[in-house]
Design an enzyme around this catalytic site. Structure first.
Site, PDB file in Angstrom:
ATOM      1  N   ASP A  67      54.165 -15.235 150.878  1.00 20.20           N
ATOM      2  CA  ASP A  67      52.953 -14.604 150.350  1.00 20.20           C
ATOM      3  C   ASP A  67      51.902 -14.345 151.430  1.00 20.20           C
ATOM      4  O   ASP A  67      51.975 -14.891 152.536  1.00 20.20           O
ATOM      5  CB  ASP A  67      52.361 -15.465 149.219  1.00 20.20           C
ATOM      6  CG  ASP A  67      52.383 -16.955 149.536  1.00 20.20           C
ATOM      7  OD1 ASP A  67      52.597 -17.310 150.710  1.00 20.20           O
ATOM      8  OD2 ASP A  67      52.192 -17.759 148.614  1.00 20.20           O
ATOM      9  N   ASN A 136      48.288 -26.423 140.216  1.00 22.86           N
ATOM     10  CA  ASN A 136      48.421 -25.838 138.861  1.00 22.86           C
ATOM     11  C   ASN A 136      49.868 -25.404 138.599  1.00 22.86           C
ATOM     12  O   ASN A 136      50.138 -24.703 137.639  1.00 22.86           O
ATOM     13  CB  ASN A 136      47.463 -24.655 138.686  1.00 22.86           C
ATOM     14  CG  ASN A 136      47.759 -23.523 139.655  1.00 22.86           C
ATOM     15  OD1 ASN A 136      48.602 -23.670 140.541  1.00 22.86           O
ATOM     16  ND2 ASN A 136      47.081 -22.403 139.501  1.00 22.86           N
ATOM     17  N   HIS A 138      51.749 -23.498 140.604  1.00 29.10           N
ATOM     18  CA  HIS A 138      52.194 -22.209 141.172  1.00 29.10           C
ATOM     19  C   HIS A 138      53.232 -22.410 142.270  1.00 29.10           C
ATOM     20  O   HIS A 138      53.259 -23.446 142.944  1.00 29.10           O
ATOM     21  CB  HIS A 138      51.013 -21.338 141.645  1.00 29.10           C
ATOM     22  CG  HIS A 138      50.312 -21.797 142.881  1.00 29.10           C
ATOM     23  ND1 HIS A 138      48.950 -21.712 143.066  1.00 29.10           N
ATOM     24  CD2 HIS A 138      50.781 -22.342 144.038  1.00 29.10           C
ATOM     25  CE1 HIS A 138      48.627 -22.158 144.253  1.00 29.10           C
ATOM     26  NE2 HIS A 138      49.722 -22.560 144.863  1.00 29.10           N
ATOM     27  N   GLU A 143      50.995 -17.551 139.764  1.00 28.70           N
ATOM     28  CA  GLU A 143      50.100 -18.436 139.030  1.00 28.70           C
ATOM     29  C   GLU A 143      50.651 -18.695 137.614  1.00 28.70           C
ATOM     30  O   GLU A 143      51.559 -17.985 137.165  1.00 28.70           O
ATOM     31  CB  GLU A 143      48.725 -17.775 138.933  1.00 28.70           C
ATOM     32  CG  GLU A 143      48.060 -17.542 140.289  1.00 28.70           C
ATOM     33  CD  GLU A 143      47.447 -18.803 140.889  1.00 28.70           C
ATOM     34  OE1 GLU A 143      48.024 -19.905 140.763  1.00 28.70           O
ATOM     35  OE2 GLU A 143      46.380 -18.678 141.507  1.00 28.70           O
TER      36      GLU A 143
HETATM   37  C1  F6R Z   1      51.889 -20.851 150.380  1.00 27.97           C
HETATM   38  C2  F6R Z   1      52.428 -21.057 149.051  1.00 27.97           C
HETATM   39  C3  F6R Z   1      51.765 -21.951 148.074  1.00 27.97           C
HETATM   40  C4  F6R Z   1      51.654 -23.395 148.573  1.00 27.97           C
HETATM   41  C5  F6R Z   1      50.944 -24.250 147.549  1.00 27.97           C
HETATM   42  C6  F6R Z   1      50.733 -25.675 148.029  1.00 27.97           C
HETATM   43  O1  F6R Z   1      52.692 -19.960 151.122  1.00 27.97           O
HETATM   44  O2  F6R Z   1      53.408 -20.455 148.748  1.00 27.97           O
HETATM   45  O3  F6R Z   1      52.481 -21.927 146.869  1.00 27.97           O
HETATM   46  O4  F6R Z   1      52.922 -23.905 148.831  1.00 27.97           O
HETATM   47  O5  F6R Z   1      49.690 -23.700 147.254  1.00 27.97           O
HETATM   48  O6  F6R Z   1      49.840 -25.664 149.081  1.00 27.97           O
HETATM   49  P1  F6R Z   1      49.454 -27.015 149.847  1.00 27.97           P
HETATM   50  O7  F6R Z   1      50.651 -27.454 150.574  1.00 27.97           O
HETATM   51  O8  F6R Z   1      48.331 -26.595 150.771  1.00 27.97           O
HETATM   52  O9  F6R Z   1      49.032 -27.981 148.807  1.00 27.97           O
END
Ligand code: F6R
Length: 242
Positions: A67, A136, A138, A143
């Site tokens: 992403d 959450n 995702h 989301e």
């Molecule tokens: C980022 C991504 C997100 C993260 C998620 C957890 O490329 O795909 O889904 O893996 O937001 O982020 P952290 O590790 O910062 O808690």
């Protein structure tokens, strides 16, 4: 789903890095799906150490990141591209042409997403996808209530995610409201998935994703249906699992 529980976030990174290296040894032209975020920092550190220590060749490895924020350029320190360059790509010998990233500055975002799907298909699909999980539920930037049939597309970020990610920005208002992300169906098409989680703050959502109903309100719950997935967690994020 195979679950591996290790002591701390550093060990989560080390375990996942070792699993990735084993796949690269088996398939030198591995198509690797990558993620960003705090959980991934120890993972990239360990991966770099292993690649250097074991002299792992990455010349034929192709990567696709999950992403990117809309409106942030590659030179912007807050973009996912910049983070990947700083934490991984600049430290290993990969060919630039083998690094694939969604461009959040593209003029035509729909076309950008369509082309990304096509590039993944042309590469033969993703062999191994690395995933983190948002608080959450995702995965990527899919989301809650994202369709399980979704492919790469532009999405609106929830207030929850924007608040969570504001730690990487000077203020909440600076966190982009939109992003491009691989879809849930795109992620589920990967032949193998390694999901990483660490820290007590993820314990609640890990419990809901793994023990709750498989439902679009917790995107990560879909992973339960994948036939080849390893979940690497530390004691904190696994603390609410049975
Ligand atoms: C980022 C991504 C997100 C993260 C998620 C957890 O490329 O795909 O889904 O893996 O937001 O982020 P952290 O590790 O910062 O808690």
């Amino acid at each position: 789903m195979k679950i591996v529980i290790v002591k701390n976030s550093k060990d989560v990174g080390a375990k996942a890095a070792w699993l990735v290296v084993k796949e690269i040894i088996k398939k030198r032209d591995l198509v690797l799906g990558l993620a960003t975020g705090g959980t991934m920092i120890p993972f990239y550190r360990s991966l770099i150490d292993l690649i250097k220590g074991k002299k792992i060749e990455l010349i034929n490895v192709r990567t696709f990141n999950l992403d990117e924020y809309v409106g942030l350029s590659r030179e912007d320190r807050r973009s996912y591209y910049y983070s990947m360059k700083k934490n991984f790509f600049s430290k290993v010998a990969m060919l630039e042409k083998n690094i694939n990233f969604l461009d959040g500055m593209a003029r035509n975002l729909d076309l950008e997403c369509e082309n990304y799907e096509k590039k993944i298909e042309d590469a033969g699909g993703i062999d191994l996808q690395i995933l983190g999980i948002g608080r959450n539920g995702h995965i990527g930037f899919n989301e809650p209530w994202s369709s399980f049939r979704s492919r790469t597309r532009e999405v609106f970020l929830s207030d929850f995610t924007r608040k969570d990610n504001s730690r990487f920005f000077s203020s909440l208002s600076k966190v982009p409201k939109r992003a491009l992300t691989m879809g849930i169906a795109t992620i589920m098409s990967a032949r193998k998935i390694i999901l990483l989680a660490s820290g007590k703050s993820k314990a609640g959502i890990v419990h809901r994703a793994l023990h709750g109903r498989i439902s679009e309100d917790v995107p990560a719950s879909v992973l339960y249906k994948h036939h080849n997935i390893i979940f690497v967690s530390d004691k904190g994020s696994a603390s609410e699992l049975d």
